[in-house]
Design a protein around this motif. Structure first.
Motif, PDB file in Angstrom:
ATOM      1  N   PRO A 168       8.929  25.377  39.254  1.00 61.42           N
ATOM      2  CA  PRO A 168       8.029  24.432  38.608  1.00 61.42           C
ATOM      3  C   PRO A 168       7.276  23.613  39.634  1.00 61.42           C
ATOM      4  CG  PRO A 168      10.318  23.777  38.303  1.00 61.42           C
ATOM      5  CD  PRO A 168      10.319  25.098  38.997  1.00 61.42           C
ATOM      6  N   LYS A 169       6.113  23.142  39.224  1.00 60.77           N
ATOM      7  CA  LYS A 169       5.304  22.301  40.093  1.00 60.77           C
ATOM      8  C   LYS A 169       5.367  20.887  39.571  1.00 60.77           C
ATOM      9  CE  LYS A 169       2.054  25.994  41.108  1.00 60.77           C
ATOM     10  NZ  LYS A 169       0.689  26.430  41.055  1.00 60.77           N
ATOM     11  N   GLY A 170       5.173  19.942  40.433  1.00 61.71           N
ATOM     12  CA  GLY A 170       5.183  18.549  40.014  1.00 61.71           C
ATOM     13  C   GLY A 170       5.892  17.714  41.057  1.00 61.71           C
ATOM     14  N   THR A 171       5.811  16.422  40.880  1.00 64.45           N
ATOM     15  CA  THR A 171       6.384  15.488  41.827  1.00 64.45           C
ATOM     16  C   THR A 171       7.606  14.827  41.211  1.00 64.45           C
ATOM     17  OG1 THR A 171       4.161  15.071  42.641  1.00 64.45           O
ATOM     18  CG2 THR A 171       5.837  13.470  43.249  1.00 64.45           C
ATOM     19  N   LEU A 172       8.649  14.698  41.967  1.00 65.07           N
ATOM     20  CA  LEU A 172       9.854  14.030  41.515  1.00 65.07           C
ATOM     21  C   LEU A 172       9.501  12.657  40.960  1.00 65.07           C
ATOM     22  CD1 LEU A 172      12.956  14.326  41.463  1.00 65.07           C
ATOM     23  CD2 LEU A 172      12.991  13.143  43.643  1.00 65.07           C
ATOM     24  N   GLY A 173       9.947  12.362  39.757  1.00 63.58           N
ATOM     25  CA  GLY A 173       9.652  11.084  39.121  1.00 63.58           C
ATOM     26  C   GLY A 173       8.343  11.053  38.350  1.00 63.58           C
ATOM     27  N   GLN A 174       7.567  12.124  38.441  1.00 65.16           N
ATOM     28  CA  GLN A 174       6.283  12.186  37.734  1.00 65.16           C
ATOM     29  C   GLN A 174       6.509  12.113  36.229  1.00 65.16           C
ATOM     30  OE1 GLN A 174       4.056  15.784  38.559  1.00 65.16           O
ATOM     31  NE2 GLN A 174       3.008  15.689  36.607  1.00 65.16           N
ATOM     32  N   GLU A 175       5.746  11.255  35.551  1.00 60.58           N
ATOM     33  CA  GLU A 175       5.836  11.187  34.095  1.00 60.58           C
ATOM     34  C   GLU A 175       5.144  12.396  33.486  1.00 60.58           C
ATOM     35  OE1 GLU A 175       5.483   7.768  30.866  1.00 60.58           O
ATOM     36  OE2 GLU A 175       3.500   8.367  31.603  1.00 60.58           O
ATOM     37  N   LEU A 176       5.881  13.102  32.631  1.00 61.91           N
ATOM     38  CA  LEU A 176       5.307  14.228  31.905  1.00 61.91           C
ATOM     39  C   LEU A 176       4.696  13.767  30.591  1.00 61.91           C
ATOM     40  CD1 LEU A 176       8.133  16.868  32.441  1.00 61.91           C
ATOM     41  CD2 LEU A 176       5.873  16.870  33.494  1.00 61.91           C
ATOM     42  N   ALA A 177       5.419  12.888  29.887  1.00 64.79           N
ATOM     43  CA  ALA A 177       4.950  12.447  28.574  1.00 64.79           C
ATOM     44  C   ALA A 177       5.746  11.231  28.131  1.00 64.79           C
ATOM     45  CB  ALA A 177       5.128  13.565  27.553  1.00 64.79           C
TER      46      ALA A 177
ATOM     47  N   GLU B 276      15.457  23.013  33.490  1.00 65.05           N
ATOM     48  CA  GLU B 276      14.814  22.160  34.497  1.00 65.05           C
ATOM     49  C   GLU B 276      15.361  20.745  34.349  1.00 65.05           C
ATOM     50  OE1 GLU B 276      13.055  23.307  36.862  1.00 65.05           O
ATOM     51  OE2 GLU B 276      12.605  25.292  36.068  1.00 65.05           O
ATOM     52  N   LYS B 277      15.260  19.973  35.404  1.00 60.27           N
ATOM     53  CA  LYS B 277      15.797  18.618  35.393  1.00 60.27           C
ATOM     54  C   LYS B 277      14.722  17.604  35.018  1.00 60.27           C
ATOM     55  CE  LYS B 277      19.412  19.635  38.635  1.00 60.27           C
ATOM     56  NZ  LYS B 277      20.213  19.203  39.741  1.00 60.27           N
ATOM     57  N   ILE B 278      15.059  16.789  34.032  1.00 65.70           N
ATOM     58  CA  ILE B 278      14.197  15.677  33.629  1.00 65.70           C
ATOM     59  C   ILE B 278      15.063  14.441  33.466  1.00 65.70           C
ATOM     60  CG2 ILE B 278      12.389  17.031  32.480  1.00 65.70           C
ATOM     61  CD1 ILE B 278      13.810  16.346  29.788  1.00 65.70           C
ATOM     62  N   SER B 279      14.411  13.307  33.430  1.00 67.50           N
ATOM     63  CA  SER B 279      15.093  12.066  33.075  1.00 67.50           C
ATOM     64  C   SER B 279      14.289  11.424  31.959  1.00 67.50           C
ATOM     65  CB  SER B 279      15.216  11.133  34.287  1.00 67.50           C
ATOM     66  OG  SER B 279      13.946  10.722  34.723  1.00 67.50           O
ATOM     67  N   VAL B 280      14.992  10.718  31.083  1.00 66.64           N
ATOM     68  CA  VAL B 280      14.355  10.036  29.983  1.00 66.64           C
ATOM     69  C   VAL B 280      14.741   8.571  30.100  1.00 66.64           C
ATOM     70  CG1 VAL B 280      14.111   9.875  27.482  1.00 66.64           C
ATOM     71  CG2 VAL B 280      14.494  12.098  28.550  1.00 66.64           C
ATOM     72  N   GLU B 281      13.748   7.728  30.418  1.00 72.21           N
ATOM     73  CA  GLU B 281      13.988   6.296  30.616  1.00 72.21           C
ATOM     74  C   GLU B 281      12.799   5.515  30.103  1.00 72.21           C
ATOM     75  OE1 GLU B 281      14.857   5.467  34.733  1.00 72.21           O
ATOM     76  OE2 GLU B 281      16.101   7.261  34.899  1.00 72.21           O
ATOM     77  N   GLY B 282      13.086   4.435  29.391  1.00 73.85           N
ATOM     78  CA  GLY B 282      12.029   3.535  28.962  1.00 73.85           C
ATOM     79  C   GLY B 282      10.919   4.197  28.168  1.00 73.85           C
ATOM     80  N   GLY B 283      11.256   5.174  27.360  1.00 73.25           N
ATOM     81  CA  GLY B 283      10.240   5.823  26.543  1.00 73.25           C
ATOM     82  C   GLY B 283       9.415   6.863  27.283  1.00 73.25           C
ATOM     83  N   SER B 284       9.824   7.237  28.504  1.00 77.00           N
ATOM     84  CA  SER B 284       9.091   8.232  29.291  1.00 77.00           C
ATOM     85  C   SER B 284       9.987   9.412  29.638  1.00 77.00           C
ATOM     86  CB  SER B 284       8.592   7.635  30.603  1.00 77.00           C
ATOM     87  OG  SER B 284       7.588   6.678  30.357  1.00 77.00           O
ATOM     88  N   VAL B 285       9.396  10.603  29.648  1.00 81.09           N
ATOM     89  CA  VAL B 285      10.063  11.808  30.120  1.00 81.09           C
ATOM     90  C   VAL B 285       9.492  12.089  31.507  1.00 81.09           C
ATOM     91  CG1 VAL B 285      10.478  14.266  29.718  1.00 81.09           C
ATOM     92  CG2 VAL B 285      10.272  12.691  27.770  1.00 81.09           C
TER      93      VAL B 285
ATOM     94  N   GLY C 248       8.622  20.814  20.626  1.00 79.77           N
ATOM     95  CA  GLY C 248       8.486  20.577  22.054  1.00 79.77           C
ATOM     96  C   GLY C 248       7.038  20.602  22.481  1.00 79.77           C
ATOM     97  N   ARG C 249       6.866  20.466  23.778  1.00 80.00           N
ATOM     98  CA  ARG C 249       5.528  20.454  24.366  1.00 80.00           C
ATOM     99  C   ARG C 249       5.570  21.204  25.698  1.00 80.00           C
ATOM    100  NH1 ARG C 249       2.199  15.022  25.959  1.00 80.00           N
ATOM    101  NH2 ARG C 249       0.523  16.085  27.045  1.00 80.00           N
ATOM    102  N   ILE C 250       4.533  21.989  25.919  1.00 81.19           N
ATOM    103  CA  ILE C 250       4.429  22.790  27.145  1.00 81.19           C
ATOM    104  C   ILE C 250       3.512  22.074  28.125  1.00 81.19           C
ATOM    105  CG2 ILE C 250       3.681  25.005  28.112  1.00 81.19           C
ATOM    106  CD1 ILE C 250       4.205  26.110  25.183  1.00 81.19           C
ATOM    107  N   PHE C 251       3.968  21.959  29.366  1.00 82.50           N
ATOM    108  CA  PHE C 251       3.180  21.369  30.443  1.00 82.50           C
ATOM    109  C   PHE C 251       2.820  22.504  31.394  1.00 82.50           C
ATOM    110  CE2 PHE C 251       5.896  18.230  28.570  1.00 82.50           C
ATOM    111  CZ  PHE C 251       5.031  17.173  28.353  1.00 82.50           C
ATOM    112  N   LYS C 252       1.632  23.071  31.170  1.00 84.70           N
ATOM    113  CA  LYS C 252       1.220  24.274  31.892  1.00 84.70           C
ATOM    114  C   LYS C 252       1.116  24.058  33.394  1.00 84.70           C
ATOM    115  CE  LYS C 252      -1.001  26.485  27.999  1.00 84.70           C
ATOM    116  NZ  LYS C 252      -2.161  27.148  27.460  1.00 84.70           N
ATOM    117  N   ASP C 253       0.532  22.938  33.815  1.00 86.02           N
ATOM    118  CA  ASP C 253       0.367  22.703  35.251  1.00 86.02           C
ATOM    119  C   ASP C 253       1.705  22.618  35.972  1.00 86.02           C
ATOM    120  OD1 ASP C 253      -2.375  22.721  34.957  1.00 86.02           O
ATOM    121  OD2 ASP C 253      -2.572  20.542  34.949  1.00 86.02           O
ATOM    122  N   GLU C 254       2.702  22.037  35.306  1.00 86.68           N
ATOM    123  CA  GLU C 254       4.028  21.878  35.909  1.00 86.68           C
ATOM    124  C   GLU C 254       4.943  23.068  35.620  1.00 86.68           C
ATOM    125  OE1 GLU C 254       2.035  18.045  35.450  1.00 86.68           O
ATOM    126  OE2 GLU C 254       2.473  19.607  33.996  1.00 86.68           O
ATOM    127  N   LYS C 255       4.500  23.956  34.713  1.00 82.42           N
ATOM    128  CA  LYS C 255       5.269  25.140  34.309  1.00 82.42           C
ATOM    129  C   LYS C 255       6.624  24.748  33.730  1.00 82.42           C
ATOM    130  CE  LYS C 255       2.859  28.207  37.395  1.00 82.42           C
ATOM    131  NZ  LYS C 255       2.898  29.025  38.580  1.00 82.42           N
TER     132      LYS C 255
END
Length: 142
Positions: A43-52, A130-139, A62-69
């Motif tokens: 996957p592409k993206g930056t650690l801590g980057q908000e997806l949604a 894949e690893k995500i975190s969910v905090e404060g209303g953000s994924v 669900g939702r697909i994030f094409k740029d981040e795969k």
């Protein structure tokens, strides 16, 4: 010294060996870190980057994030999961999330939104988690 003309067999064998050598070099591994250990692109993206925002991921969908795969699902309220959005069949990006499955448009593979398991082939393996975190209303990517 004079050389004898090459026979057709010698020419064919030499050409075939050269072609095999080129093919073997072209199939070599890429140690550039561009793919996961299971052969799917990383996957592409930056650690801590908000997806949604969590509100943007529908319950039971669900939702697909094409740029981040990445595909993020919410099987039940407040339970968020993330998987590679790259189909394990031939590397196409999945195209939709509906009726409890992540769906690949290329050859019809389907995967459970709960754990990425294959529910319909021809995909040979589940979608990698894949690893995500969910905090404060953000994924976010973790």
């Amino acid at each position: 010294m004079t050389s004898l003309p090459a026979s057709r067999r010698t020419v064919l064998l030499t050409s075939g060996a050269a072609a095999l050598a080129v093919a073997a070099v072209g199939c070599g591994g890429d140690d550039g870190g561009g793919s996961a250990s299971d052969g799917t692109p990383a996957p592409k993206g930056t650690l801590g980057q908000e997806l949604a925002k969590t509100a943007d991921i529908p319950v039971g969908g669900g939702r697909i994030f094409k740029d981040e795969k990445i595909v993020v699902t919410q099987p039940t309220e407040g339970d968020f999961k993330a998987f590679s959005a790259v189909c394990t069949h031939q590397g196409c990006l999945v195209g939709s999330v509906a009726d409890g499955t992540v769906n690949c448009p290329c050859h019809g593979s389907t995967f459970k939104i709960t754990d990425g398991a294959v529910t319909g082939g021809p995909a040979p393996r589940p979608l990698p988690e894949e690893k995500i975190s969910v905090e404060g209303g953000s994924v976010r990517l973790a």
